[in-house]
Design an enzyme around this catalytic site. Structure first.
Site, mmCIF file in Angstrom:
data_model
loop_
_atom_site.group_PDB
_atom_site.id
_atom_site.type_symbol
_atom_site.label_atom_id
_atom_site.label_comp_id
_atom_site.label_asym_id
_atom_site.label_seq_id
_atom_site.Cartn_x
_atom_site.Cartn_y
_atom_site.Cartn_z
ATOM 1 N N ARG A 256 -30.569 74.096 104.506
ATOM 2 C CA ARG A 256 -29.884 73.889 103.230
ATOM 3 C C ARG A 256 -29.135 72.575 103.242
ATOM 4 N NH1 ARG A 256 -27.933 80.129 101.890
ATOM 5 N NH2 ARG A 256 -30.011 80.984 102.245
ATOM 6 N N ARG A 271 -20.753 77.047 107.506
ATOM 7 C CA ARG A 271 -21.629 76.447 106.505
ATOM 8 C C ARG A 271 -22.373 75.273 107.149
ATOM 9 N NH1 ARG A 271 -21.417 76.787 100.917
ATOM 10 N NH2 ARG A 271 -19.443 77.915 101.091
ATOM 11 N N GLU A 343 -18.727 86.194 103.164
ATOM 12 C CA GLU A 343 -20.074 86.733 102.961
ATOM 13 C C GLU A 343 -20.928 86.620 104.222
ATOM 14 O OE1 GLU A 343 -22.263 84.899 99.726
ATOM 15 O OE2 GLU A 343 -24.150 85.393 100.710
ATOM 16 N N SER A 346 -26.354 89.477 101.782
ATOM 17 C CA SER A 346 -26.490 89.466 100.336
ATOM 18 C C SER A 346 -27.817 90.119 100.009
ATOM 19 C CB SER A 346 -26.478 88.019 99.842
ATOM 20 O OG SER A 346 -26.550 87.995 98.441
ATOM 21 N N ARG A 383 -24.342 82.971 110.902
ATOM 22 C CA ARG A 383 -22.945 83.084 110.484
ATOM 23 C C ARG A 383 -22.264 84.345 111.046
ATOM 24 N NH1 ARG A 383 -21.058 82.814 104.192
ATOM 25 N NH2 ARG A 383 -21.525 80.580 104.342
#
Length: 420
Positions: A256, A271, A343, A346, A383
């Site tokens: 990403r 991140r 988070e 998801s 994460r």
RNA sequence: GGAGGCUUCGCCUAGUCUGGUCUAUGGCGCCGCACUGCUAAUGCGGUUGGGGUUUUAAAGCCCCUCCCGGGUUCGAAUCCCGGAGCCUCCGCCA
């Protein structure tokens, strides 16, 4: 893409969905209009084309003057047909653009509003009492598990090395996720992480997310941000047997760009540009989708239980769903150094939205092809290490290993920081 | 990187040279019916997908679909151009 039939029959539902998302109702009217315009154009073309075919069919047997007259008329008609065909093409393009402007219709019960309007469904486990907790990077560096300095030296910011116990811990966690999925009946998959534009677009990641995606210009390929992409495109254009949901667990690296997130979560591995993930992906009949969604959520929670971290489950608000999802549940794990939940999983129910664009179908009881539903959910990602390290830290900087992960780190119960 | 071949309605396949009667052939599979006391066999019929129109719905009618996109032509599975995928051989690298 939303169902145009539903739109025509019940535009008010779609408008209500747009309102809950805080998005434009005008887009709905634009789509209705584009749909009607296309049908008009198609009707005109087909009438002309039918006449042309009928005329052409008479030419081979016609003789003399009759033949000449037919040829003359047919020639005229050919021009009109061509024109009408071009009009259809233009109308279809307009429709396509209008369709991209309307996100999936939300599931009834989805909380309206934006990012902060989520509803907490439940909180599981208690945050541990830790006096002045170390953050995951400090712990990870102490264990010689995470090296962001060399990651930055070699690849730039938001890159990192997992070394030694860090590498083992991640491999163990992902392996645990795959085993978990296997027991639940998933087919494990290691998919390609470079995909063609149509695969990326079909899954909806070239819309609002386009700037998030790495593109390899020389080869016109994209690096996937999640294995959802290759798993969804896996059955594109196919008609599946879906008496039971078809479930895949994809293990892949994810990439990403994190454009527009400058200054956010710059420390550690919360991140990053590249991480690994085990992703669940289900194909099922639309009427089974909501139940399947809850099953995916349950499997996520079972995984979180295995790594023994406190978490809460939120029902994500309409405005924060993304274009493909009709409903989304996130699990957020407790991060002691930040004193809040972040988070870690998801799961989205994309209903038929994604499958419609990818042409993924199944046969209903009458043997008619129908659009399938697709769902996805996270089973483990890099994460998670943040939450695992921080919640299980000890005052001396060592880290207790959750029982389920111990076999993957040589049976150690505690990871000790390196000296010096 | 170079040369050649292939791609047809689930699968296999005929048709492409020589454009119209292709409304795409046949086989396998699948579905229905008939027959036989069961099974098997046999016979008959059906079986790509998408869209438009009409309708409570269905049927019907029409259009598109022979890998994809253009072109030629009154008319394209068929001729021409471009592209994709697969295969074979050669070269290069290991």
């Amino acid at each position: 893409m939303i169902d145009l039939r539903l739109l025509r029959e019940d535009p008010e539902t779609v408008r209500a969905s747009q309102r809950a998302r805080g998005e434009s109702e005008a887009a709905v009217d634009g789509l209705l209009h584009a749909d009607a315009a296309r049908r008009t154009a198609v009707g005109r073309f087909e009438a002309l084309r039918a006449e042309q075919k009928q005329l052409s069919g008479r030419i081979p047997t016609a003789r003399g003057d009759e033949r000449a007259a037919l040829l003359a008329r047919a020639k005229e008609l050919a021009a009109s047909v061509k024109e009408a065909e071009a009009a259809v093409g233009a109308a279809e393009e307009t429709l396509r653009a209008a369709q991209l402007a309307v996100p999936n219709v939300i599931e009834p019960g989805t909380p309206p509003g934006g990012e902060d309007d989520y509803v907490v469904l439940r909180t599981v486990g208690d945050p541990p009492e830790i006096e002045s907790p170390r953050d995951h990077l400090e712990l990870g560096e102490g264990l010689r598990a995470i090296d962001v300095e060399r990651g930055a030296k070699v690849s730039g910011s938001r890159f990192y090395y997992l070394t030694g116990i860090g590498a083992l811990l991640q491999l163990g966690m992902l392996q645990l996720a795959i085993q978990h999925a296997l027991e639940a009946g998933f087919t494990p998959v290691i998919p390609p992480v470079l995909v063609k534009p149509e695969s990326m677009e079909g899954t909806g990641f070239l819309g609002a997310h386009a700037s998030e995606v790495y593109r390899l210009e020389a080869d016109d390929l994209y690096l996937v941000g999640t294995s959802e992409v290759p798993l969804a495109a896996y059955h594109s254009g196919e008609i599946l047997q879906l008496d039971e949901p078809r479930r895949y667990a994809g293990w892949s690296s994810c990439f990403r760009r994190e454009a527009g997130s400058y200054g956010k979560d710059v420390r550690g591995i919360i991140r990053v540009h590249q991480f690994d993930k085990v992703e669940m992906f289900s194909y099922c009949r639309p009427e089974d989708a909501a139940a399947e969604h809850l099953r995916l959520l349950a499997w996520e929670e079972e995984m979180l239980a295995k790594v023994e971290v406190p978490y809460r489950v939120i029902d994500v608000a309409a405005g924060d769903l993304g274009s493909s999802a009709a409903r989304k549940y996130d699990c957020e794990a407790w991060v002691p150094s930040q004193g809040r939940y972040r988070e870690v999983t998801s799961t989205s129910n994309c209903t038929t939205f994604q499958a419609r664009r990818l042409q993924i179908r199944y046969r209903d009881a009458d043997g008619k092809p129908q659009i399938a539903a697709t769902l996805n959910g996270t089973l483990a990602t890099t994460r998670w290490l943040v939450s695992i390290l921080e919640n299980h830290q000890q005052p001396d900087g060592s880290v207790r290993v959750p029982k389920a992960l111990q076999p993957y780190v040589g049976g150690q119960e505690f990871l000790e920081p390196a000296r010096g």
